[in-house]
Scaffold this active site. Structure first.
Site, PDB file in Angstrom:
ATOM      1  N   LYS A   1      -1.036   2.955  -1.875  1.00  0.00           N
ATOM      2  CA  LYS A   1      -1.757   2.262  -0.796  1.00  0.00           C
ATOM      3  C   LYS A   1      -1.429   2.848   0.573  1.00  0.00           C
ATOM      4  O   LYS A   1      -2.332   3.149   1.378  1.00  0.00           O
ATOM      5  CB  LYS A   1      -1.425   0.769  -0.825  1.00  0.00           C
TER       6      LYS A   1
ATOM      7  N   ARG B   1      -7.205  -8.623  14.853  1.00  0.00           N
ATOM      8  CA  ARG B   1      -5.865  -8.049  14.888  1.00  0.00           C
ATOM      9  C   ARG B   1      -5.941  -6.582  15.302  1.00  0.00           C
ATOM     10  O   ARG B   1      -6.645  -5.786  14.695  1.00  0.00           O
ATOM     11  CB  ARG B   1      -5.184  -8.178  13.524  1.00  0.00           C
TER      12      ARG B   1
ATOM     13  N   GLU C   1      -3.472  -3.351  -3.731  1.00  0.00           N
ATOM     14  CA  GLU C   1      -4.864  -3.709  -3.409  1.00  0.00           C
ATOM     15  C   GLU C   1      -5.471  -2.629  -2.521  1.00  0.00           C
ATOM     16  O   GLU C   1      -4.768  -1.946  -1.771  1.00  0.00           O
ATOM     17  CB  GLU C   1      -4.903  -5.075  -2.714  1.00  0.00           C
TER      18      GLU C   1
ATOM     19  N   CYS D   1      -4.164  -3.563   8.707  1.00  0.00           N
ATOM     20  CA  CYS D   1      -3.620  -2.650   7.686  1.00  0.00           C
ATOM     21  C   CYS D   1      -3.258  -1.276   8.236  1.00  0.00           C
ATOM     22  O   CYS D   1      -2.092  -0.903   8.249  1.00  0.00           O
ATOM     23  CB  CYS D   1      -4.618  -2.512   6.537  1.00  0.00           C
TER      24      CYS D   1
END
Length: 484
Positions: free
Chosen positions: A216, A342, A159, A272
């Site tokens: 990714k 986060r 993704e 991420c």
């Protein structure tokens, strides 16, 4: 397990309904597929089934309700329901950083696949990993499926969602990556899932498992490096009197570099980039190629240092006496159009100032409740005006549109001292100066007001020598550095 009636009508399950899974499930329904979302969290399942998205993402809740009402989308806590109702199963669970190292924790991915196998996964089923995992995970899971569920296939389809625009990123991606094993049906079946996108011109890269897994983390590592590069240049600019915004603008005209993500500030955060660059380094060490990614340790260090530098600059602007000073903070989320706190640089800076003794008041359009839950001792305001009223220093730390477009003249009468620290390089410095504000940012010389200087209201300074005169003196010093 359902029988496969053809490559053009897949029925879809999504395992894991966090940020990625919920967005993917809703968008697959928007593409016209029947979708069932599966999660072990019963409360999350209940809320989603009731049409409530448990996080902030523009446009997502309206689509969720639309497809629940249409009957295309449902949610359950049972993996067996996924196997009964679908033949393409997207694994969208989290891979958090392990507490004992920087490595990714893939236990949830393993558990999701185990749940499907136990529920009866078998011939005709396709498991599609979307979670960000260390290279080698897919080949390990493929071997496991071959032994435990003969006839089932595995593909890896990373993704590339960006929080705040996740719906558009899912429905209109800039590329689709398919990691597949040779000789199977996975590529054809996934092309059927993404047909509307590919028909619209979205490129498809078909590759092996390991390459798909690396895409990714490599993309995130490159992006993190670019952000940390400009923040490193901001440190050099502070030492030389140069202006990092002007430097970045000049660099951005080089087509080999480009202007995107060259805006200096307090750095990146979220769930991420920080996690992924640490996990990437950990996996490289496991593979015996740790030195190849050694530079990412400095990328990480530059990023974390930017937060400390913002706190230090705030202390300097407050005359080195932060205790009992009123500070307004605009922004708590790690980025705009999100309630995600986060690893948020904005929240870290606010908390650091609070611990230094400042009276900090924080406002964020979406993340206020999350910030209050995480830090109950932090004062969270209900509006911009609530955060800025009485402030001796205003920090803009998340670049929400309403903060970028804020009228500095409108809020100036409500602050004790018109001093702003632009933590994202998002404000029009000249506009704020013309409204009588002293402007500060990392990597930029201090800039005083462009209107006749006024002394602060009586009693506005809690400490001698730290009023607007001090700010103007700092601005003069900054201009002097530029001239030299």
């Amino acid at each position: 397990m359902v029988s496969v009636s053809g490559p053009t009508d897949p029925r879809i399950s999504v395992i894991g309904t966090g940020y990625l899974g919920t967005t993917h499930a809703v968008c697959m329904a928007e593409l016209g597929f029947e979708v069932v979302g599966v999660d072990v969290d019963a409360e999350r399942v209940r809320r989603l089934a009731a049409g409530e998205v448990p996080f902030f993402e523009p446009g997502l809740e309206a689509l969720l309700r639309k497809h629940l009402e249409a009957g295309r989308l449902s949610f359950t806590g049972s993996p067996a329901a996924a196997v009964d109702q679908a033949d393409v199963h997207f694994v969208c669970v989290g891979t958090p950083q392990r507490p004992d190292s920087g490595a990714a924790d893939v236990r949830h991915v393993d558990a999701a696949v185990s749940g499907l196998v136990t529920a009866g996964l078998g011939p005709g089923d396709l498991v599609v990993g979307k979670s960000t995992v260390p290279a080698g995970t897919a080949s390990r899971l493929a071997a496991r499926l071959a032994a435990a569920a003969p006839g089932a296939e595995l593909a890896w389809n990373p993704e590339f969602l960006r929080e705040g625009i996740a719906v558009d990123d899912t429905l209109h991606p800039d590329r689709i990556v398919l990691g597949v094993a040779p000789g199977g049906t996975a590529e054809a079946r996934l092309r059927a899932v993404y047909a509307r996108m590919t028909d619209a011109g979205t490129p498809v890269i078909v590759t092996d498992y390991a390459t798909a897994e690396l895409v990714k983390v490599a993309a995130n590592a490159f992006l993190a490096t670019k952000i940390s590069f400009v923040n490193a240049m901001a440190e050099v600019c502070d030492a030389t009197g140069a202006d990092v915004a002007e430097l970045a603008a000049a660099l951005g005209h080089d087509p080999r570099i480009g202007p995107r993500f060259l805006r200096a500030g307090i750095g990146f955060g979220g769930g991420c980039l920080p996690k992924d660059i640490r996990a990437f380094q950990a996996r490289a060490r496991e593979l015996g190629v740790g030195p190849a990614l050694g530079f990412l340790a400095e990328v990480d260090a530059v990023n974390m240092r930017a937060r400390d530098r913002a706190v230090a600059l705030a202390h300097e602007v407050l005359g080195g006496q932060p205790a009992n000073r009123a500070v307004g903070v605009l922004g708590a989320a790690f980025k705009p159009n999100s309630d995600d706190i986060r690893d948020s640089p904005a929240l870290d800076v606010a908390v650091a100032l609070r611990r230094a003794g400042c009276h900090v008041s924080v406002y964020d359009p979406a993340a206020a409740a999350n910030a209050q839950d995480r830090h109950p001792d932090l004062h969270v305001a209900g509006s911009v005006m609530g955060a800025v009223t009485g402030a001796e220093l205003l920090l803009v730390l998340t670049e929400w549109p309403e903060f970028r477009e804020l009228d500095p003249a409108l809020i100036r009468p409500h602050v004790t001292r018109p001093v702003v620290l632009d933590g994202r390089g998002a404000l029009d410095a000249r506009r704020w100066q013309e409204a009588g504000w002293a402007y500060h940012a990392l990597g930029r010389p201090a800039r005083g007001p462009l209107v006749p200087r006024e002394r602060p209201p009586s009693g506005g300074d809690l400490h001698e020598g730290t009023g607007l005169d001090l700010v103007n003196e700092a601005a003069d010093r900054g201009r002097g550095l530029q001239e030299r």
